[in-house]
Design a protein around this motif. Sequence first.
Motif, mmCIF file in Angstrom:
data_model
loop_
_atom_site.group_PDB
_atom_site.id
_atom_site.type_symbol
_atom_site.label_atom_id
_atom_site.label_comp_id
_atom_site.label_asym_id
_atom_site.label_seq_id
_atom_site.Cartn_x
_atom_site.Cartn_y
_atom_site.Cartn_z
ATOM 1 N N HIS A 242 -3.377 -2.345 48.557
ATOM 2 C CA HIS A 242 -2.532 -3.478 49.246
ATOM 3 C C HIS A 242 -3.328 -4.018 50.405
ATOM 4 O O HIS A 242 -2.292 -4.841 50.940
ATOM 5 N N GLU A 243 -4.445 -3.676 50.423
ATOM 6 C CA GLU A 243 -4.557 -3.819 51.878
ATOM 7 C C GLU A 243 -4.929 -5.398 51.670
ATOM 8 O O GLU A 243 -5.918 -5.621 50.582
ATOM 9 N N HIS A 244 -5.341 -5.592 53.035
ATOM 10 C CA HIS A 244 -5.705 -7.217 53.021
ATOM 11 C C HIS A 244 -7.438 -6.953 53.642
ATOM 12 O O HIS A 244 -7.080 -6.713 54.621
ATOM 13 N N PHE A 245 -7.661 -8.463 53.005
ATOM 14 C CA PHE A 245 -9.260 -8.217 54.116
ATOM 15 C C PHE A 245 -8.503 -8.940 55.202
ATOM 16 O O PHE A 245 -9.897 -8.727 56.003
ATOM 17 N N ASP A 246 -7.877 -9.539 55.703
ATOM 18 C CA ASP A 246 -7.910 -9.655 57.375
ATOM 19 C C ASP A 246 -7.078 -8.712 57.838
ATOM 20 O O ASP A 246 -6.537 -9.538 59.074
ATOM 21 N N GLY A 247 -6.466 -7.871 57.269
ATOM 22 C CA GLY A 247 -6.311 -6.243 57.837
ATOM 23 C C GLY A 247 -4.519 -6.461 58.089
ATOM 24 O O GLY A 247 -4.114 -5.261 58.437
ATOM 25 N N SER A 248 -4.115 -7.323 57.794
ATOM 26 C CA SER A 248 -3.087 -7.579 57.814
ATOM 27 C C SER A 248 -2.043 -6.665 56.421
ATOM 28 O O SER A 248 -0.562 -6.695 56.592
ATOM 29 N N GLY A 249 -2.890 -6.049 55.573
ATOM 30 C CA GLY A 249 -2.002 -5.281 54.554
ATOM 31 C C GLY A 249 -1.793 -3.870 54.745
ATOM 32 O O GLY A 249 -0.878 -3.473 56.031
ATOM 33 N N GLU A 250 -1.445 -3.113 53.824
ATOM 34 C CA GLU A 250 -1.292 -1.397 54.134
ATOM 35 C C GLU A 250 -2.111 -0.946 52.957
ATOM 36 O O GLU A 250 -2.144 -0.872 51.889
ATOM 37 N N PRO A 251 -2.020 0.739 53.075
ATOM 38 C CA PRO A 251 -0.931 1.686 54.084
ATOM 39 C C PRO A 251 -1.662 1.699 55.436
ATOM 40 O O PRO A 251 -1.336 1.223 56.439
ATOM 41 N N ASP A 252 -2.697 1.368 56.005
ATOM 42 C CA ASP A 252 -3.960 1.368 57.074
ATOM 43 C C ASP A 252 -4.250 0.508 57.861
ATOM 44 O O ASP A 252 -5.023 0.342 58.199
ATOM 45 N N LYS A 253 -4.235 -0.815 57.039
ATOM 46 C CA LYS A 253 -4.499 -1.715 57.768
ATOM 47 C C LYS A 253 -5.681 -2.665 58.386
ATOM 48 O O LYS A 253 -7.015 -2.377 59.054
ATOM 49 N N LEU A 254 -6.623 -2.204 57.086
ATOM 50 C CA LEU A 254 -8.191 -1.879 56.824
ATOM 51 C C LEU A 254 -8.894 -3.670 56.900
ATOM 52 O O LEU A 254 -7.917 -4.269 56.648
ATOM 53 N N VAL A 255 -9.583 -3.527 57.285
ATOM 54 C CA VAL A 255 -10.453 -5.029 57.107
ATOM 55 C C VAL A 255 -11.660 -4.808 56.988
ATOM 56 O O VAL A 255 -12.385 -4.167 56.294
ATOM 57 N N GLY A 256 -11.772 -6.388 55.729
ATOM 58 C CA GLY A 256 -13.166 -6.516 54.864
ATOM 59 C C GLY A 256 -13.850 -5.845 54.188
ATOM 60 O O GLY A 256 -12.314 -4.920 53.239
ATOM 61 N N GLU A 257 -14.624 -5.093 54.227
ATOM 62 C CA GLU A 257 -15.298 -3.833 53.751
ATOM 63 C C GLU A 257 -15.034 -3.033 54.202
ATOM 64 O O GLU A 257 -15.774 -1.622 53.387
ATOM 65 N N ASP A 258 -14.344 -2.852 55.295
ATOM 66 C CA ASP A 258 -13.842 -1.790 55.443
ATOM 67 C C ASP A 258 -12.777 -0.216 53.504
ATOM 68 O O ASP A 258 -12.415 0.812 53.968
ATOM 69 N N ILE A 259 -12.380 -1.646 53.409
ATOM 70 C CA ILE A 259 -11.737 -1.542 52.533
ATOM 71 C C ILE A 259 -12.648 -0.892 51.344
ATOM 72 O O ILE A 259 -13.446 -2.104 50.500
ATOM 73 N N PRO A 260 -12.053 -0.048 50.211
ATOM 74 C CA PRO A 260 -12.793 0.528 49.729
ATOM 75 C C PRO A 260 -13.140 -0.663 48.934
ATOM 76 O O PRO A 260 -12.736 -1.270 48.396
ATOM 77 N N LEU A 261 -14.252 -0.513 47.964
ATOM 78 C CA LEU A 261 -14.708 -1.937 47.313
ATOM 79 C C LEU A 261 -13.981 -1.491 45.664
ATOM 80 O O LEU A 261 -13.708 -2.932 45.282
ATOM 81 N N TYR A 262 -13.160 -0.629 45.246
ATOM 82 C CA TYR A 262 -12.667 0.131 44.265
ATOM 83 C C TYR A 262 -11.425 -1.009 44.455
ATOM 84 O O TYR A 262 -11.328 -1.839 43.741
ATOM 85 N N ALA A 263 -10.810 -1.059 45.691
ATOM 86 C CA ALA A 263 -9.974 -0.846 45.727
ATOM 87 C C ALA A 263 -9.350 -3.028 45.659
ATOM 88 O O ALA A 263 -8.477 -3.319 45.979
ATOM 89 N N ARG A 264 -10.550 -3.069 46.311
ATOM 90 C CA ARG A 264 -10.220 -4.853 46.923
ATOM 91 C C ARG A 264 -10.437 -5.273 45.466
ATOM 92 O O ARG A 264 -10.093 -6.487 44.617
ATOM 93 N N ILE A 265 -11.574 -4.902 44.609
ATOM 94 C CA ILE A 265 -11.694 -5.023 43.033
ATOM 95 C C ILE A 265 -10.072 -5.585 42.455
ATOM 96 O O ILE A 265 -9.849 -6.141 41.941
ATOM 97 N N ILE A 266 -10.014 -4.837 42.598
ATOM 98 C CA ILE A 266 -7.786 -4.547 41.840
ATOM 99 C C ILE A 266 -7.064 -5.288 42.857
ATOM 100 O O ILE A 266 -6.645 -5.379 41.375
ATOM 101 N N ALA A 267 -7.589 -5.486 43.438
ATOM 102 C CA ALA A 267 -6.829 -6.636 44.415
ATOM 103 C C ALA A 267 -6.295 -7.592 44.119
ATOM 104 O O ALA A 267 -5.679 -8.913 43.765
ATOM 105 N N VAL A 268 -8.077 -8.243 43.496
ATOM 106 C CA VAL A 268 -8.449 -9.144 43.249
ATOM 107 C C VAL A 268 -7.884 -9.361 41.664
ATOM 108 O O VAL A 268 -7.245 -10.664 41.239
#
Length: 304
Positions: A242-268
Amino acid sequence: MLGKPNVEGLLEGALEHAASLLGGNVKGYAVLRKGQDTVSAVRGYPKTLLGLSLSGPWAQMRPRLLADGPKELYSMNTQDVVRQLDAAGMNEVSTTVIVPLVDKGRNVGALILDQFQSGGVSQNQQEALNRWGSAVTPLLSVFDTREEWRQGSRQLTIALVEAVESQDFDALGHAQQVADISGQLGRQLGLNERELEQLWYGAILHDVGKINGDQGHASIGANFLHAVPHLADAQKAIRHHHEHFDGSGEPDKLVGEDIPLYARIIAVANALVHVGDAARLKGQAGKNLDPRLVELAQKLPPRS
C-alpha cells in the motif's frame, strides 16, 4: 546442472552432459512418465515441444540404439504429433540413442539423444550414457518430493486465504486473481523461479491481515510471515503493497524504487483486479503505481 533448481533445469543439464559424451551434432529431449509420457526438457529442439504427450521407443526400460532415424517414434504417434515433430526437425535425425531413467525398477522416463550425422555410437559411449542416466534418476525423486511439498504448502496457503476471504463474499477469489496477474508481470520482468515463488506468496497473502479488520492489515499480514525466513521478500511485499510511488502511501511513506519490487508489482496487480481494464491504470502511473509496471500491464491479455 542444479543452477536452475527444478525438474526442467535438472533434465536440461542431464541432456547437455549426455550430448557432450556423444559429441558431434546432437539434439535431445527428456521424457517423464506422469500418466502419459511428456516432453519435460529439450536441448537444441524448440521449447514448443515442452508438455507434448509423446509415445516412443523408451517404454521397455532398456538402452536402445535406433539406426533408422525417427521411423519407430513416428509410427507410435498420431499425425498431429508427427507434424509437430517434423516442424522441430526430427525428420532429419540419423541415429537415436535411448537412455532409460529407471529408479528401483520403476520406469521414470528417458533421455533421448538424436544424431544428425552417421557418426555411430561406440560401446564405451553407450556405457557412459547409461551410467549417467543411472546417476541422474535419483535426483528426480528428490525434486518430485520437493514438488509435492511445494504443492501442499500452496494448497494450505490458498485454504487460509479463502477462509479470510469468506468473511466478505465480494472478496472471494480476489487474492488468486492478484497472484495470477502478479506472476504475469513478474515473468515479463524476467524473474526466476525462486523470485516468482516469493512474489506468489506475497500476492496470495497480501490481504490476509484483514482477518483482524481492514485497518493496518498490510503490517498485520506481514507479521504472519515473521518466523518464515525463506519468505522474507514476500513479507516485505505484503507490508509495503500500500505504499505509493509518489511517497503518499503507508505504512512507511516509501518513494519510487525504495518500495520493494514485489510490493510494486502486487500494487499494480491489485489495482488492475479492482478496475478491470489496464488502460484505466494510466492515471495512477507515477502517483500510486510504478509507471514502468503500469506500462507492462498494458501488454497483458485482456481480463474476461
